[in-house]
Design an enzyme around this catalytic site. Sequence first.
Site, short mmCIF file in Angstrom:
data_model
loop_
_atom_site.label_atom_id
_atom_site.label_comp_id
_atom_site.label_asym_id
_atom_site.label_seq_id
_atom_site.Cartn_x
_atom_site.Cartn_y
_atom_site.Cartn_z
N ARG A 159 0.84 -1.20 0.00
CA ARG A 159 0.00 0.00 0.00
C ARG A 159 0.88 1.25 0.00
NH1 ARG A 159 -4.64 0.14 4.36
NH2 ARG A 159 -5.27 1.93 3.07
N CYS A 206 -1.18 5.91 9.08
CA CYS A 206 -1.58 4.66 8.41
C CYS A 206 -2.68 5.00 7.42
CB CYS A 206 -2.02 3.63 9.45
SG CYS A 206 -3.39 4.19 10.51
#
Length: 271
Positions: free
Chosen positions: A172, A230
């Site tokens: 990611r 995050c």
Amino acid sequence: MKPIIAADELADALAGSRPPVLLDIRYRLGGPHGRPEYEAGHLPGAVFVDLDAELAGPPGEHGRHPLPDLEVFTEAMRRAGVSAGRSVVVYDASGGWAAARAWWLLRWAGHADVRVLDGGFAAWTGPLETTEPAPERGDFRPAPGALGALSAQDAGALARSGLLLDARAAERYRGEVEPIDPVAGHIPGAVSAPTSQNLDATGRFLPAGRLAERFAALGAEPGGEVGVYCGSGVSAAQQAVALELAGYRPLLYVGSWSEWCRDPAREVARG
């Protein structure tokens, strides 16, 4: 005080004359609500806290899990019995992510005596309960700002001139996949540091020395400030626990990637 507590230490504390307030934060991102698991069995005296409803505000311009309304958070903590001068222990069943969100919020709001159960629900070998407790109402009074929080502007600046860690999975970070947010990639200058590397094979945090070595290899200065983000400010809180355990001062970008990528004017890096 260490930000984590072992299961045997917790068992001793619960048997003492003034046991800690125990909060069950079982939650899975995109998965079923955690209350059924709580009702099927929880640690003695634990109160269930809903991450989406009580530890975060509604999704919007500040991300998928922005800071909660302070009145909502305060009421949830008082309902659970959180009071000044009384310790709190939080646990989950998902690698410490959700429990760490509660840990960070309480620390940010000025409640210093709070720890995460190391290894979570799986580490507990003592008795379980299915009845919901009715604790004495607490007198929790938040004083926001006791633990550092970053705005999007702060996070971008820290990535350029300090150290900002991206706690998501490496693919990611690189922008190869993005299963949740509308844009793939990372904040320019941020360093990849997946939360999975903070834990051992049993789901417990690595020893403080090994964590310190890990973060030093990523560029952290001994005892210095380190930013972390995050997808939506949940798993990054687990990284904040690991950073504090290792002797660093964590700064959490609560909005995280889900806020950053909403603004097309903000730069995106890939690779």
